[in-house]
Design a protein around this motif. Structure first.
Motif, PDB file in Angstrom:
ATOM      1  N   SER A  89      71.610 -14.903  55.151  1.00 11.73           N
ATOM      2  CA  SER A  89      72.046 -16.292  54.545  1.00 11.73           C
ATOM      3  C   SER A  89      71.792 -17.348  55.053  1.00 11.73           C
ATOM      4  N   GLU A  90      71.441 -18.272  54.169  1.00 10.74           N
ATOM      5  CA  GLU A  90      71.061 -19.588  55.005  1.00 10.74           C
ATOM      6  C   GLU A  90      72.202 -20.097  55.862  1.00 10.74           C
ATOM      7  N   ASN A  91      73.584 -19.845  55.520  1.00 13.02           N
ATOM      8  CA  ASN A  91      74.709 -19.928  56.488  1.00 13.02           C
ATOM      9  C   ASN A  91      75.453 -18.924  56.724  1.00 13.02           C
ATOM     10  N   PRO A  92      75.372 -17.816  57.370  1.00 17.15           N
ATOM     11  CA  PRO A  92      76.064 -16.553  57.666  1.00 17.15           C
ATOM     12  C   PRO A  92      77.353 -16.990  57.921  1.00 17.15           C
ATOM     13  N   PHE A  93      77.753 -17.946  58.542  1.00 17.53           N
ATOM     14  CA  PHE A  93      79.033 -18.164  59.169  1.00 17.53           C
ATOM     15  C   PHE A  93      79.982 -18.792  57.824  1.00 17.53           C
ATOM     16  N   LEU A  94      79.540 -19.651  56.952  1.00 15.98           N
ATOM     17  CA  LEU A  94      80.079 -20.169  55.933  1.00 15.98           C
ATOM     18  C   LEU A  94      80.459 -18.865  54.896  1.00 15.98           C
ATOM     19  N   ASP A  95      79.606 -17.941  55.037  1.00 16.24           N
ATOM     20  CA  ASP A  95      79.676 -16.644  54.058  1.00 16.24           C
ATOM     21  C   ASP A  95      80.936 -15.909  54.735  1.00 16.24           C
ATOM     22  N   MET A  96      81.022 -15.924  56.229  1.00 16.87           N
ATOM     23  CA  MET A  96      82.173 -15.154  56.687  1.00 16.87           C
ATOM     24  C   MET A  96      83.532 -15.812  56.257  1.00 16.87           C
ATOM     25  N   LEU A  97      83.370 -17.407  56.376  1.00 13.61           N
ATOM     26  CA  LEU A  97      84.710 -18.159  56.104  1.00 13.61           C
ATOM     27  C   LEU A  97      84.951 -17.738  54.668  1.00 13.61           C
ATOM     28  N   ARG A  98      84.350 -17.744  53.503  1.00 12.47           N
ATOM     29  CA  ARG A  98      84.529 -17.589  51.993  1.00 12.47           C
ATOM     30  C   ARG A  98      85.521 -16.189  52.164  1.00 12.47           C
ATOM     31  N   ASN A  99      85.603 -15.485  52.850  1.00 13.97           N
ATOM     32  CA  ASN A  99      86.533 -14.298  53.000  1.00 13.97           C
ATOM     33  C   ASN A  99      87.876 -14.871  52.892  1.00 13.97           C
ATOM     34  N   PHE A 100      88.187 -15.898  53.549  1.00 13.54           N
ATOM     35  CA  PHE A 100      89.475 -16.471  53.632  1.00 13.54           C
ATOM     36  C   PHE A 100      90.041 -17.459  52.549  1.00 13.54           C
ATOM     37  N   ASN A 101      89.148 -17.791  51.364  1.00 15.26           N
ATOM     38  CA  ASN A 101      89.367 -18.696  50.408  1.00 15.26           C
ATOM     39  C   ASN A 101      90.168 -18.257  49.317  1.00 15.26           C
ATOM     40  N   SER A 102      91.112 -17.223  49.290  1.00 14.58           N
ATOM     41  CA  SER A 102      91.733 -17.000  48.506  1.00 14.58           C
ATOM     42  C   SER A 102      93.387 -16.387  48.948  1.00 14.58           C
TER      43      SER A 102
END
Length: 189
Positions: A89-102
């Motif tokens: 991913s271009e921003n793997p850390f943002l991908d990890m944070l998306r797991n908390f977005n619900s």
């Protein structure tokens, strides 16, 4: 004639939702942000987490994907798990944070924390005492339902749905709910 209107006072005080998502993954997500949209998404995720969890729930997400969930109101136990990191991913850390977005994700984490606490209690009497104590604390409706679900899974409180007759009935209701959901999707597509 002077008429004043006094609105009724809110009798049901709901606790603040201020769960905190912190850790080195947030800093790295900001550093690796490619544009303002990604930066805005990080801010949105942090705000969403504040509105979804209990006021003392702390979630720490490290750059390795290691996540720890802690709530001092309930115990000193820390529930830990690992999130996969997508290095392509271009921003793997943002991908990890998306797991908390619900809200559902935060509920799962709180559920796992309660489950972990109950599993690591000495016996059923201690589990029941902890459940009774936690139930008496002020908490959000979602956190209370998560606490009840974990207590039902651990056998602390009884649930008629876990009886053989109840489970057949709940499976039938769930199947009917899935059918209705599919019909709604087909209706709008």
């Amino acid at each position: 004639m002077n008429i004043t209107f006094n609105p009724p006072q809110n009798q049901y005080k709901s606790p603040n939702f201020t769960a905190r998502l912190k850790g080195s993954a947030i800093k790295m997500a900001v550093k690796n942000a490619k544009d303002g949209f990604q930066f805005g998404e990080i801010s949105e995720i942090l705000e969403n987490v504040k509105s979804f969890g209990d006021n003392l729930t702390k979630i720490n997400c490290d750059t390795s994907g290691e996540v720890s969930v802690y709530n001092s109101k309930f115990s000193d136990f820390v529930y830990k798990f690992r999130l996969p990191k997508n290095n392509k991913s271009e921003n793997p850390f943002l991908d990890m944070l998306r797991n908390f977005n619900s809200e559902n994700s935060i509920m799962k984490m709180e559920y796992n924390l309660f489950n972990y606490i109950f599993e690591h209690s000495k016996n059923n009497s201690v589990r029941r005492t902890k459940y009774n104590f936690y139930s008496s604390l002020p908490m959000s409706f979602t956190t209370k339902s998560v606490l009840d679900a974990a207590a039902k899974k651990q056998g602390i409180i009884s649930d008629p749905l876990y009886s053989p007759e109840g489970s057949k009935e709940s499976i039938a209701k769930f199947e009917k709910l899935k059918e209705m959901f599919i019909k709604n999707i087909e209706k709008y597509n």
